[in-house]
Design an enzyme around this catalytic site. Structure first.
Site, PDB file in Angstrom:
ATOM      1  N   GLU A   1       0.887  -1.170   0.000  1.00 54.77           N
ATOM      2  CA  GLU A   1       0.000   0.000   0.000  1.00 54.77           C
ATOM      3  C   GLU A   1       0.912   1.202   0.000  1.00 54.77           C
ATOM      4  O   GLU A   1       1.582   1.504   0.996  1.00 54.77           O
ATOM      5  CB  GLU A   1      -0.919  -0.021   1.228  1.00 54.77           C
ATOM      6  CG  GLU A   1      -2.076   0.962   1.106  1.00 54.77           C
ATOM      7  CD  GLU A   1      -1.892   2.224   1.922  1.00 54.77           C
ATOM      8  OE1 GLU A   1      -1.521   3.248   1.296  1.00 54.77           O
ATOM      9  OE2 GLU A   1      -2.087   2.192   3.140  1.00 54.77           O
TER      10      GLU A   1
ATOM     11  N   CYS B   1      -1.876   8.528   3.106  1.00 55.14           N
ATOM     12  CA  CYS B   1      -1.789   8.126   1.698  1.00 55.14           C
ATOM     13  C   CYS B   1      -3.109   8.355   0.983  1.00 55.14           C
ATOM     14  O   CYS B   1      -3.139   8.708  -0.194  1.00 55.14           O
ATOM     15  CB  CYS B   1      -1.401   6.647   1.607  1.00 55.14           C
ATOM     16  SG  CYS B   1       0.219   6.258   2.290  1.00 55.14           S
TER      17      CYS B   1
END
Length: 459
Positions: free
Chosen positions: A232, A266
């Protein structure tokens, strides 16, 4: 020669919080041997015992919310109330796997020619290495550890070097829940040790949350070792404001999506793509709202913006903002390093941002919102997808069906309508393109590092 240490520094005031001794080669070898012994025992633990330990872990996280949130606030600057929210999603994830483990592990029968019995089962494979970041120090760890422990694997944690106190407290929670040393093991090491750990025969896979460069490096090592990985990575998530959106709601969603955790996520809404009819009203209200954001002590319940996690990252962000302005972006508010001890940066709004500008093309990992104008919804989709990342995306509009149609066309792993990208235990989390691959959370986060075994018994 003395051992190296991990030093925790409060980014709100530059005060050293403590030092934690790193493992030398002998210490690391001992931890790996403990994990080997732990796996040999833990893999055979009955499912009901794993469920009880997961439930105990969720209970402990709930019971120690304030302690965990306080350590997070002190080590990486997250506002305390946001740290509480992090503990809540973390315990929810653990409970999801505790409550659903029997169904997740239940053999799946198949009707196959010539078989009196054919089924698919999930078996543990070894130790999973989690290389975890500082921005969500508990949530990220739980996200990889809960499903793997549920499935019978053991976990090795290589946490970010600036949150050792978080790593230590998290480890205590796991151990107190029954996931003892060797089952859940914190490895206070540098990044230089990661390659050797991945190549260890005990390790069956690695999961990383972090930068693309770190992801590429880990994926290359895992590939050479012929082991699976889940990544990720970064994101420049779009938040599209359609021309029928309620402007006040759109501004609040944009502020929440962009500035939560001081913009250090993120999956933050980093590019605010606004249809032209909405641009002036939205931008005016956004600037006003950002200028009124409460900057201060992370432990103060009224604080909306805390310090960034480290000065070097703050300085990198400021450089990006300055380059964005040189490339034509208009600075509406903020854009400056605050004159106080610590890693403080003013919440910032940039307008006149377009493709080719650093504020459009690069991930700005901090409290900076980039406003981008779209001629219409079709153009907004084009702008949103003009990106090497694909983590999450949000569409804001009162016509929900239309907003959903736009959201479904975004090239992302997670599409949201009238809500910024938000983690839920029941929904998979992950991205596409350079945002990585693989999924965590929900049933889709279970089994990435388990052996999906075929069992066939002939008639």
């Amino acid at each position: 020669m003395s051992r190296k240490t991990l030093t925790a520094v409060n980014p709100a005031n530059d005060q050293v919080l403590g030092e934690h001794e790193m493992l030398d080669d002998a210490g690391l070898a001992e931890k790996m041997n403990q994990a080997r012994e732990g796996y040999a025992e833990f893999r055979h633990l009955p499912v009901a015992d794993r469920q009880r330990r997961l439930t105990a872990l969720a209970d402990l996280i709930d019971q120690h919310q304030r302690e965990m949130a306080e350590i997070i606030a002190h080590e990486m600057g997250k506002p305390f109330h946001q740290g509480i929210a992090e503990t809540q999603i973390s315990s929810a994830i653990v409970r999801f796997y505790a409550d659903n483990l029997e169904s997740l592990l239940k053999p799946q029968p198949r009707q196959v020619e010539g078989a009196q019995k054919a089924e698919i089962v999930h078996d543990p494979m070894g130790a999973v290495l989690g290389v975890m970041p500082w921005n969500y120090p508990l949530y990220q760890v739980v996200r990889f550890a809960a499903p793997n422990l549920a499935g019978g694997n053991v976990c090795l944690l290589k946490h970010a070097s600036n949150v050792p106190g978080c790593a230590k407290f998290i480890t205590k929670l796991f151990h107190d829940a029954g996931f003892k040393e060797g089952t859940f093991t914190w490895l206070p090491i540098g990044s230089d040790k990661v390659e050797g750990i991945i190549h260890d025969p005990l390790v069956c896979g690695v999961t990383l949350t972090g930068s693309e460069d770190a992801g590429r490096a880990v994926a290359k090592i895992a590939g050479e070792a012929i082991k699976p990985s889940v990544l990720e990575l970064g994101g420049i998530d779009p938040l599209i404001v359609l021309d029928d959106a309620d402007v006040d709601k759109a501004v609040e969603l944009a502020v929440n999506g962009r500035f939560d955790n001081t913009g250090q996520s993120c999956a933050a809404s980093k590019r605010l793509i606004v249809e032209r009819p909405m641009l002036e009203r939205f931008t005016e209200k956004l600037i006003d709202r950002v200028q009124k954001m409460r900057i201060g002590d992370p432990m103060d319940g009224d604080t909306e913006i805390g310090p960034m996690s480290r000065k070097d990252l703050r300085d990198d962000l400021h450089d990006q903002v300055q380059r964005a302005i040189k490339h034509g972006a208009q600075l509406e508010t903020g854009g400056e390093v605050l004159d106080r001890p610590g890693a403080w940066y003013a919440p910032t709004v940039l307008t006149n941002v377009a493709p080719g500008n650093p504020a459009f093309d690069e991930e700005l990992f901090g409290p900076v919102a980039s406003v981008i104008v779209a001629d219409d919804a079709e153009h907004a989709i084009e702008l949103a997808n003009n990106c090497r990342y694909g983590l999450g995306g949000t569409v804001v509009g009162q016509d929900v069906k239309r907003a959903e149609q736009v959201a479904r066309r975004l090239e992302v792993g997670m599409s949201f309508v009238n809500r910024p990208t938000t983690p839920f235990a029941e929904l998979p989390f992950g991205g596409v393109k350079e945002s990585g691959y693989g999924r965590e959370q929900s049933e889709y986060g279970f089994g990435a590092f388990l052996n999906v075994r075929t069992v066939y018994i002939a008639e």
